[in-house]
Design a protein around this motif. Structure first.
Motif, PDB file in Angstrom:
ATOM      1  N   ALA A  86      25.094  55.282  28.089  1.00 42.71           N
ATOM      2  CA  ALA A  86      26.186  54.364  28.297  1.00 42.71           C
ATOM      3  C   ALA A  86      25.935  53.088  29.370  1.00 42.71           C
ATOM      4  O   ALA A  86      26.112  51.888  29.083  1.00 42.71           O
ATOM      5  CB  ALA A  86      27.456  54.964  28.714  1.00 42.71           C
ATOM      6  N   HIS A  87      25.252  53.580  30.298  1.00 47.48           N
ATOM      7  CA  HIS A  87      25.036  52.760  31.255  1.00 47.48           C
ATOM      8  C   HIS A  87      24.042  51.431  30.871  1.00 47.48           C
ATOM      9  O   HIS A  87      24.576  50.161  30.951  1.00 47.48           O
ATOM     10  CB  HIS A  87      24.179  53.027  32.775  1.00 47.48           C
ATOM     11  CG  HIS A  87      23.562  52.358  33.684  1.00 47.48           C
ATOM     12  ND1 HIS A  87      24.459  51.573  34.617  1.00 47.48           N
ATOM     13  CD2 HIS A  87      22.398  51.760  33.844  1.00 47.48           C
ATOM     14  CE1 HIS A  87      23.686  50.720  35.311  1.00 47.48           C
ATOM     15  NE2 HIS A  87      22.632  50.848  34.879  1.00 47.48           N
ATOM     16  N   TRP A  88      23.115  51.769  30.029  1.00 49.29           N
ATOM     17  CA  TRP A  88      22.192  50.961  29.493  1.00 49.29           C
ATOM     18  C   TRP A  88      22.893  50.120  28.543  1.00 49.29           C
ATOM     19  O   TRP A  88      22.489  48.566  28.382  1.00 49.29           O
ATOM     20  CB  TRP A  88      20.701  51.484  28.980  1.00 49.29           C
ATOM     21  CG  TRP A  88      19.823  52.206  30.111  1.00 49.29           C
ATOM     22  CD1 TRP A  88      19.472  53.227  30.658  1.00 49.29           C
ATOM     23  CD2 TRP A  88      19.324  51.193  31.336  1.00 49.29           C
ATOM     24  NE1 TRP A  88      18.836  53.294  31.694  1.00 49.29           N
ATOM     25  CE2 TRP A  88      18.363  52.043  32.021  1.00 49.29           C
ATOM     26  CE3 TRP A  88      19.173  49.695  31.671  1.00 49.29           C
ATOM     27  CZ2 TRP A  88      17.859  51.616  33.205  1.00 49.29           C
ATOM     28  CZ3 TRP A  88      18.518  49.284  32.581  1.00 49.29           C
ATOM     29  CH2 TRP A  88      17.873  50.153  33.295  1.00 49.29           C
ATOM     30  N   GLN A  89      23.700  50.794  27.639  1.00 49.20           N
ATOM     31  CA  GLN A  89      24.225  49.981  26.613  1.00 49.20           C
ATOM     32  C   GLN A  89      25.199  48.910  27.341  1.00 49.20           C
ATOM     33  O   GLN A  89      25.633  47.798  26.789  1.00 49.20           O
ATOM     34  CB  GLN A  89      25.141  50.979  25.539  1.00 49.20           C
ATOM     35  CG  GLN A  89      24.356  51.641  24.757  1.00 49.20           C
ATOM     36  CD  GLN A  89      24.793  52.793  23.967  1.00 49.20           C
ATOM     37  OE1 GLN A  89      26.237  53.002  24.185  1.00 49.20           O
ATOM     38  NE2 GLN A  89      24.053  53.769  23.307  1.00 49.20           N
ATOM     39  N   ALA A  90      25.564  49.246  28.531  1.00 43.92           N
ATOM     40  CA  ALA A  90      26.854  48.465  29.107  1.00 43.92           C
ATOM     41  C   ALA A  90      26.251  47.037  29.831  1.00 43.92           C
ATOM     42  O   ALA A  90      26.964  46.484  30.357  1.00 43.92           O
ATOM     43  CB  ALA A  90      27.743  49.206  29.854  1.00 43.92           C
ATOM     44  N   THR A  91      24.726  47.066  29.662  1.00 39.45           N
ATOM     45  CA  THR A  91      24.230  46.047  30.846  1.00 39.45           C
ATOM     46  C   THR A  91      24.476  44.838  30.322  1.00 39.45           C
ATOM     47  O   THR A  91      24.626  43.633  31.042  1.00 39.45           O
ATOM     48  CB  THR A  91      22.833  46.064  30.765  1.00 39.45           C
ATOM     49  OG1 THR A  91      22.282  46.270  29.575  1.00 39.45           O
ATOM     50  CG2 THR A  91      22.497  47.312  31.681  1.00 39.45           C
ATOM     51  N   SER A  92      24.941  44.481  28.891  1.00 38.59           N
ATOM     52  CA  SER A  92      25.273  43.229  28.307  1.00 38.59           C
ATOM     53  C   SER A  92      26.397  42.844  29.138  1.00 38.59           C
ATOM     54  O   SER A  92      26.732  41.518  28.855  1.00 38.59           O
ATOM     55  CB  SER A  92      25.162  43.371  26.905  1.00 38.59           C
ATOM     56  OG  SER A  92      26.193  44.064  26.302  1.00 38.59           O
ATOM     57  N   THR A  93      27.308  43.610  29.578  1.00 37.28           N
ATOM     58  CA  THR A  93      28.399  43.076  30.349  1.00 37.28           C
ATOM     59  C   THR A  93      28.452  42.482  31.682  1.00 37.28           C
ATOM     60  O   THR A  93      29.485  42.170  32.261  1.00 37.28           O
ATOM     61  CB  THR A  93      29.485  44.006  30.238  1.00 37.28           C
ATOM     62  OG1 THR A  93      29.347  45.207  31.087  1.00 37.28           O
ATOM     63  CG2 THR A  93      29.761  44.588  28.883  1.00 37.28           C
ATOM     64  N   TRP A  94      27.074  42.844  32.136  1.00 36.33           N
ATOM     65  CA  TRP A  94      26.892  42.302  33.662  1.00 36.33           C
ATOM     66  C   TRP A  94      26.258  40.944  33.624  1.00 36.33           C
ATOM     67  O   TRP A  94      25.371  40.682  32.787  1.00 36.33           O
ATOM     68  CB  TRP A  94      25.799  43.288  34.255  1.00 36.33           C
ATOM     69  CG  TRP A  94      25.406  43.084  35.582  1.00 36.33           C
ATOM     70  CD1 TRP A  94      25.938  42.319  36.600  1.00 36.33           C
ATOM     71  CD2 TRP A  94      23.837  43.056  36.103  1.00 36.33           C
ATOM     72  NE1 TRP A  94      25.222  41.999  37.843  1.00 36.33           N
ATOM     73  CE2 TRP A  94      24.225  42.702  37.664  1.00 36.33           C
ATOM     74  CE3 TRP A  94      23.072  43.786  35.911  1.00 36.33           C
ATOM     75  CZ2 TRP A  94      22.983  42.984  38.465  1.00 36.33           C
ATOM     76  CZ3 TRP A  94      21.839  43.779  36.824  1.00 36.33           C
ATOM     77  CH2 TRP A  94      21.945  43.455  38.122  1.00 36.33           C
ATOM     78  N   ALA A  95      27.191  40.142  34.225  1.00 30.74           N
ATOM     79  CA  ALA A  95      26.650  38.789  34.182  1.00 30.74           C
ATOM     80  C   ALA A  95      25.563  38.347  34.784  1.00 30.74           C
ATOM     81  O   ALA A  95      24.750  37.279  34.390  1.00 30.74           O
ATOM     82  CB  ALA A  95      27.660  37.951  35.121  1.00 30.74           C
ATOM     83  N   ASP A  96      24.850  38.984  35.735  1.00 29.18           N
ATOM     84  CA  ASP A  96      23.623  38.656  36.148  1.00 29.18           C
ATOM     85  C   ASP A  96      22.391  39.648  35.547  1.00 29.18           C
ATOM     86  O   ASP A  96      21.425  39.471  36.289  1.00 29.18           O
ATOM     87  CB  ASP A  96      23.551  38.985  37.736  1.00 29.18           C
ATOM     88  CG  ASP A  96      24.159  38.053  38.508  1.00 29.18           C
ATOM     89  OD1 ASP A  96      23.789  36.897  38.224  1.00 29.18           O
ATOM     90  OD2 ASP A  96      24.991  38.322  39.548  1.00 29.18           O
ATOM     91  N   PHE A  97      22.664  40.299  34.429  1.00 36.12           N
ATOM     92  CA  PHE A  97      21.600  41.019  33.877  1.00 36.12           C
ATOM     93  C   PHE A  97      20.242  40.033  33.674  1.00 36.12           C
ATOM     94  O   PHE A  97      19.212  40.432  33.827  1.00 36.12           O
ATOM     95  CB  PHE A  97      22.003  41.574  32.657  1.00 36.12           C
ATOM     96  CG  PHE A  97      21.128  42.748  32.259  1.00 36.12           C
ATOM     97  CD1 PHE A  97      20.511  43.660  33.101  1.00 36.12           C
ATOM     98  CD2 PHE A  97      20.571  42.509  30.831  1.00 36.12           C
ATOM     99  CE1 PHE A  97      19.609  44.596  32.402  1.00 36.12           C
ATOM    100  CE2 PHE A  97      19.564  43.329  30.381  1.00 36.12           C
ATOM    101  CZ  PHE A  97      19.167  44.735  31.070  1.00 36.12           C
ATOM    102  N   ALA A  98      20.343  38.841  33.191  1.00 32.40           N
ATOM    103  CA  ALA A  98      19.304  38.182  32.708  1.00 32.40           C
ATOM    104  C   ALA A  98      18.470  37.614  34.241  1.00 32.40           C
ATOM    105  O   ALA A  98      17.534  37.791  34.076  1.00 32.40           O
ATOM    106  CB  ALA A  98      19.707  36.727  31.943  1.00 32.40           C
ATOM    107  N   ALA A  99      19.296  37.391  35.190  1.00 35.81           N
ATOM    108  CA  ALA A  99      18.517  37.223  36.157  1.00 35.81           C
ATOM    109  C   ALA A  99      17.926  38.195  36.763  1.00 35.81           C
ATOM    110  O   ALA A  99      16.778  38.107  37.756  1.00 35.81           O
ATOM    111  CB  ALA A  99      19.873  36.732  37.390  1.00 35.81           C
ATOM    112  N   ALA A 100      18.634  39.586  36.627  1.00 35.08           N
ATOM    113  CA  ALA A 100      17.787  40.627  37.216  1.00 35.08           C
ATOM    114  C   ALA A 100      16.515  40.794  36.461  1.00 35.08           C
ATOM    115  O   ALA A 100      15.630  41.366  37.169  1.00 35.08           O
ATOM    116  CB  ALA A 100      18.770  41.906  36.912  1.00 35.08           C
ATOM    117  N   LEU A 101      16.601  40.862  35.233  1.00 30.53           N
ATOM    118  CA  LEU A 101      15.269  40.946  34.509  1.00 30.53           C
ATOM    119  C   LEU A 101      14.230  39.954  35.018  1.00 30.53           C
ATOM    120  O   LEU A 101      13.134  40.274  35.132  1.00 30.53           O
ATOM    121  CB  LEU A 101      15.687  40.751  32.768  1.00 30.53           C
ATOM    122  CG  LEU A 101      16.334  41.901  32.210  1.00 30.53           C
ATOM    123  CD1 LEU A 101      16.595  41.684  30.709  1.00 30.53           C
ATOM    124  CD2 LEU A 101      15.802  43.112  32.491  1.00 30.53           C
TER     125      LEU A 101
END
Length: 122
Positions: A86-101
């Motif tokens: 569920a955590h990995w599925q929810a990463t799209s809701t984290w605004a900084d996910f692209a920056a983190a990648l």
């Protein structure tokens, strides 16, 4: 409370000095985002921490010289593997996910995805 039998996610990121400030920013954002995770049921987040410190020239000798790099350690415990999924599925809701990648692409990354705690105290 012991985490014995719980699901464990650990990611270690080793970065050069010029990436530390961005790591601090990303993990501050990540911590805020993690506050929205469920705290009950099969997908419950049980514990969460971020640590950081110097990488050592000899990882088995705590008195060895630092390399100049920094190690960030993300440590998450979930009730079950469903929580990690569920955590990995929810990463799209984290605004900084692209920056983190992007930041992770410049780091040396070591992961334990969906481990099970086999020893635990308290």
């Amino acid at each position: 409370m012991s985490h014995l039998g719980k699901s464990h996610l650990v990611i270690m990121f080793t970065v050069s000095p010029d990436a530390v400030a961005e790591g601090d920013r990303i993990f501050a954002s990540h911590g805020e985002w993690m506050k929205g995770h469920p705290r009950g049921g099969d997908v419950a987040l049980r514990d969460y921490s971020i640590s950081k410190g110097p990488e050592l020239s000899n990882p088995l000798d705590p008195s060895s010289e630092p390399t100049g790099k920094t190690v960030f350690v993300l440590d998450e415990y979930y009730e079950s593997p469903a929580g990690i999924s569920a955590h990995w599925q929810a990463t799209s809701t984290w605004a900084d996910f692209a920056a983190a990648l992007d930041w992770m692409g410049k780091a040396t990354v070591v992961t334990l995805h969906n481990g099970t705690v086999v020893q635990g105290l308290w």
